[in-house]
Design an enzyme around this catalytic site. Structure first.
Site, mmCIF file in Angstrom:
data_model
loop_
_atom_site.group_PDB
_atom_site.id
_atom_site.type_symbol
_atom_site.label_atom_id
_atom_site.label_comp_id
_atom_site.label_asym_id
_atom_site.label_seq_id
_atom_site.Cartn_x
_atom_site.Cartn_y
_atom_site.Cartn_z
ATOM 1 N N THR A 163 53.095 65.280 30.252
ATOM 2 C CA THR A 163 54.131 64.248 30.780
ATOM 3 C C THR A 163 54.249 64.754 32.255
ATOM 4 O O THR A 163 54.301 65.812 32.403
ATOM 5 C CB THR A 163 55.447 64.030 30.034
ATOM 6 O OG1 THR A 163 56.096 65.219 29.951
ATOM 7 C CG2 THR A 163 55.173 63.584 28.518
ATOM 8 N N HIS A 164 54.323 63.975 33.287
ATOM 9 C CA HIS A 164 54.193 64.332 34.739
ATOM 10 C C HIS A 164 53.343 65.138 35.040
ATOM 11 O O HIS A 164 53.479 66.291 35.984
ATOM 12 C CB HIS A 164 55.828 64.955 34.867
ATOM 13 C CG HIS A 164 56.968 64.100 34.346
ATOM 14 N ND1 HIS A 164 57.578 62.995 34.766
ATOM 15 C CD2 HIS A 164 57.222 63.938 33.091
ATOM 16 C CE1 HIS A 164 58.438 62.413 34.072
ATOM 17 N NE2 HIS A 164 58.243 63.077 33.044
ATOM 18 N N SER A 285 25.473 67.958 45.562
ATOM 19 C CA SER A 285 25.948 67.871 46.813
ATOM 20 C C SER A 285 24.818 68.204 47.776
ATOM 21 O O SER A 285 23.990 69.133 47.327
ATOM 22 C CB SER A 285 27.159 68.655 47.236
ATOM 23 O OG SER A 285 27.179 68.844 48.749
ATOM 24 N N LYS A 291 27.616 72.517 43.519
ATOM 25 C CA LYS A 291 28.418 71.211 43.122
ATOM 26 C C LYS A 291 27.969 70.256 42.002
ATOM 27 O O LYS A 291 26.592 70.051 41.856
ATOM 28 C CB LYS A 291 28.881 70.429 44.388
ATOM 29 C CG LYS A 291 29.553 71.085 45.306
ATOM 30 C CD LYS A 291 31.091 70.957 45.033
ATOM 31 C CE LYS A 291 31.481 69.565 45.537
ATOM 32 N NZ LYS A 291 33.050 69.392 45.287
ATOM 33 N N ASN A 293 29.087 66.817 40.720
ATOM 34 C CA ASN A 293 30.456 65.901 41.113
ATOM 35 C C ASN A 293 30.452 64.564 39.958
ATOM 36 O O ASN A 293 29.334 64.122 39.742
ATOM 37 C CB ASN A 293 30.276 65.191 42.613
ATOM 38 C CG ASN A 293 30.454 66.245 43.498
ATOM 39 O OD1 ASN A 293 31.221 67.285 43.231
ATOM 40 N ND2 ASN A 293 29.719 66.280 44.498
ATOM 41 N N GLU A 298 34.089 58.483 39.229
ATOM 42 C CA GLU A 298 34.731 58.092 40.453
ATOM 43 C C GLU A 298 34.367 56.754 41.034
ATOM 44 O O GLU A 298 35.248 55.706 41.415
ATOM 45 C CB GLU A 298 34.265 59.272 41.545
ATOM 46 C CG GLU A 298 35.039 60.384 41.297
ATOM 47 C CD GLU A 298 34.457 61.594 42.401
ATOM 48 O OE1 GLU A 298 35.086 62.167 43.012
ATOM 49 O OE2 GLU A 298 33.305 61.597 42.443
ATOM 50 N N TYR A 325 39.945 18.183 42.656
ATOM 51 C CA TYR A 325 38.868 19.317 43.214
ATOM 52 C C TYR A 325 38.921 19.060 44.647
ATOM 53 O O TYR A 325 39.030 18.112 45.471
ATOM 54 C CB TYR A 325 37.523 18.468 42.755
ATOM 55 C CG TYR A 325 36.273 19.377 43.226
ATOM 56 C CD1 TYR A 325 35.998 20.732 42.788
ATOM 57 C CD2 TYR A 325 35.869 19.367 44.532
ATOM 58 C CE1 TYR A 325 34.994 21.340 43.090
ATOM 59 C CE2 TYR A 325 34.905 19.979 45.004
ATOM 60 C CZ TYR A 325 34.449 21.172 44.358
ATOM 61 O OH TYR A 325 33.678 22.032 44.929
ATOM 62 N N GLN A 330 34.543 25.921 45.271
ATOM 63 C CA GLN A 330 32.998 26.523 45.352
ATOM 64 C C GLN A 330 33.289 28.202 45.489
ATOM 65 O O GLN A 330 32.367 28.846 45.110
ATOM 66 C CB GLN A 330 32.186 26.110 46.339
ATOM 67 C CG GLN A 330 30.748 26.494 46.631
ATOM 68 C CD GLN A 330 29.829 25.603 47.473
ATOM 69 O OE1 GLN A 330 29.715 24.335 46.970
ATOM 70 N NE2 GLN A 330 29.546 25.961 48.538
ATOM 71 N N LYS A 333 33.051 31.168 42.542
ATOM 72 C CA LYS A 333 31.796 31.660 41.970
ATOM 73 C C LYS A 333 31.673 33.116 42.019
ATOM 74 O O LYS A 333 31.413 33.978 41.172
ATOM 75 C CB LYS A 333 30.717 30.828 42.249
ATOM 76 C CG LYS A 333 30.778 29.643 41.356
ATOM 77 C CD LYS A 333 29.914 28.660 41.388
ATOM 78 C CE LYS A 333 30.214 27.258 41.127
ATOM 79 N NZ LYS A 333 31.653 27.072 41.812
HETATM 80 N N1 ARG Z 1 28.965 23.322 44.636
HETATM 81 C C1 ARG Z 1 30.023 23.052 44.008
HETATM 82 C C2 ARG Z 1 31.168 23.760 43.834
HETATM 83 O O1 ARG Z 1 30.544 24.790 43.274
HETATM 84 C C3 ARG Z 1 29.837 21.767 43.180
HETATM 85 C C4 ARG Z 1 30.987 20.546 43.062
HETATM 86 C C5 ARG Z 1 30.560 19.763 44.458
HETATM 87 N N2 ARG Z 1 31.737 18.761 44.508
HETATM 88 C C6 ARG Z 1 31.927 17.825 45.657
HETATM 89 N N3 ARG Z 1 32.528 17.071 45.471
HETATM 90 N N4 ARG Z 1 31.317 18.529 46.619
HETATM 91 O O2 ARG Z 1 32.125 23.554 43.518
#
Ligand code: ARG
Length: 465
Positions: A163-164, A285, A291, A293, A298, A325, A330, A333
């Protein structure tokens, strides 16, 4: 619309647009370079939608058959690398739809009936993430199994528990490994819980308000193996909670990996010398020939920062968005994809690396002996002889002071000296003062006694299958 027009996104919208997009804006707004990895989900979603459109008599069975045939060819083309992804067609959805129309004509143009890319992309990401979660579940299980294996081999190996970062009490090395098994088991539970909310269907919400076509959303959900349908169209197209929840769960899993990494790095340093990890997970190294590593742990510790960063990115992405939306989405992703890739690679590599850990029991034991790790046991011994715990605590502090002064362990103090701190101390105290005696004494549910550790191993084995 002619085929040539379909190939150009700026013209694919409508006759409304009077000037083409500049190349820079095209590049800025397109997502096809990264969202093409959603292609399988996109085809699966489209086929489910088309099947439902036919069942509801919104498109003919001939059109449905043509769409199925076209999609089969597109699948082959993408798999073989023959498919030509076009930046002009912005994203994975428009690319696949344009190719379908090229292949099957009007039937392809009917696929988008009652659908928008807004509900389409939300569906695709969910389908894709669901299958990734299932893979991650398997990887978390493999890592847990690898850790249970090392735990089993090292139930009797004594590690100084800290601990610590100060020596506290001896623990079984197996027990220590099982602490990480608990963490990764919780990660798996969290992933399973996130999956429930990932696995709901946005399709049918169309652009934002639903659609006037008599779509059967429940049927599409069933075809896609989803647990239910998103119940509000505005929320369906704009919600990215599921991506945030997943990234939060992934961040926590990475943080567990990072904590483990920190220990591996410390343990394999010359100052600890508790373990060695297999050479294939280390590097040398370029200047210091001696060394070795711990690059893999890491890097994992470093990549944890990157995944936590993605979580912050996604939260911030959503905070200012009005319904429904917005194109901002977009940007969900790349962080999500990178989170999945990083977590999967890391889990895979750690399951392998865990199997390559060599334990140095002598070094661990020596370190445990250096830190008066059995002082609590001496106090507990006195309590059993009738001394109140606080008084025992104080008496042992004096005993430790004496041991430090003589540069010996508590177990090396003669009985006479020990009796100066409490006359009730007898010869059997030496059993209590040994590391092993201390370990065996913690025979309580969740404790470090080998019997308890073995019981936990059995429980994990039964759970992990
Ligand atoms: N490529 C767009 C996205 O990933 C798809 C949806 C586009 N919709 C729109 N109304 N422009 O969100």
């Amino acid at each position: 619309m002619t085929q040539n027009q379909l190939d150009k996104k700026s013209e694919a919208w409508s006759a409304l647009f009077s000037e083409p997009m500049s190349d820079l804006v095209k590049r800025y707004t397109s997502s096809v370079s990264f969202d093409q990895r959603l292609w399988q989900a996109d085809i699966e979603g489209s086929l489910a939608h088309a099947g439902m459109l036919a069942a509801q008599k919104i498109i003919s069975t001939q059109d449905h058959a043509a769409i199925e045939g076209g999609m089969k060819q597109i699948r082959d083309e993408i798999e073989s690398g023959a498919f030509e992804w076009k930046l002009d067609l912005e994203d994975v959805h428009l690319n696949i739809e344009a190719r379908l129309t090229q292949l099957v004509g009007d039937a392809g143009k009917r696929l988008h009936t009652g659908r928008s890319r807004n509900d389409q992309v939300a569906t695709d990401v969910r389908l894709w993430l669901r299958s990734e979660i299932d893979l991650i579940d398997g990887l978390l299980a493999s890592l847990q199994k690898a850790l249970v294996d090392i735990a089993e081999q090292n139930v009797e190996v004594i590690l100084p528990g800290f601990t610590h970062l100060q020596v506290a009490q001896p623990v079984s090395f197996g027990h220590h490994m099982l602490a990480y098994v608990e963490m990764f088991a919780r990660d798996a539970e969290r992933m399973a819980d996130v999956r429930k909310r990932v696995n709901r269907l946005p399709l049918g919400a169309a652009a934002l308000a639903g659609t006037s076509y008599p779509l059967d959303r429940e049927m599409v959900a069933k075809t896609l193996g989803m647990d239910g349908v998103c119940q509000n169209s505005l929320d369906a197209v704009s919600d990215r909670d599921f991506a945030i929840e997943f990234t939060a769960a992934a961040s926590l899993a990475m943080i567990h990996i990072s904590r483990f990494s920190e220990e591996l790095i410390l343990w394999m340093s010359q100052n600890f010398g508790f373990i060695q990890i297999a050479d294939r997970f280390t590097t040398g190294s370029s200047i210091m020939p001696q060394k070795k590593n711990p690059d893999v742990p890491e890097l994992a510790r470093g990549k944890t920062g990157r995944v936590v960063g993605h979580l912050m990115g996604l939260l911030t992405l959503m905070k200012g968005q009005p319904l429904a939306y917005n194109k901002d989405n977009q940007e969900d992703k790349e962080p999500l994809f990178d989170t999945v890739d990083t977590l999967k690679d890391t889990l895979r590599i750690f399951a392998e690396m865990a199997g390559g850990i060599t334990v140095r029991p002598e070094a661990m034991e020596k370190a445990a002996l250096r830190g008066y790790a059995t002082a609590t046991d001496l106090a507990d011994y006195m309590v059993k002889k009738g001394l109140p715990f606080r008084d025992a605590h104080e008496a042992v502090a004096h005993a430790v002071k004496a041991a430090i002064a003589h540069q010996v362990d508590l177990s090396e103090l003669p009985l006479k000296v020990l009796q100066e701190f409490n006359p009730k101390i007898e010869k059997d105290v030496y059993e209590v003062l040994s590391l092993r005696g201390s370990l065996n004494a913690r025979n309580i549910l969740g404790g470090t006694a080998p019997a308890q550790v073995r019981a936990q191993i059995a429980r994990h084995r039964a759970r992990l299958g």
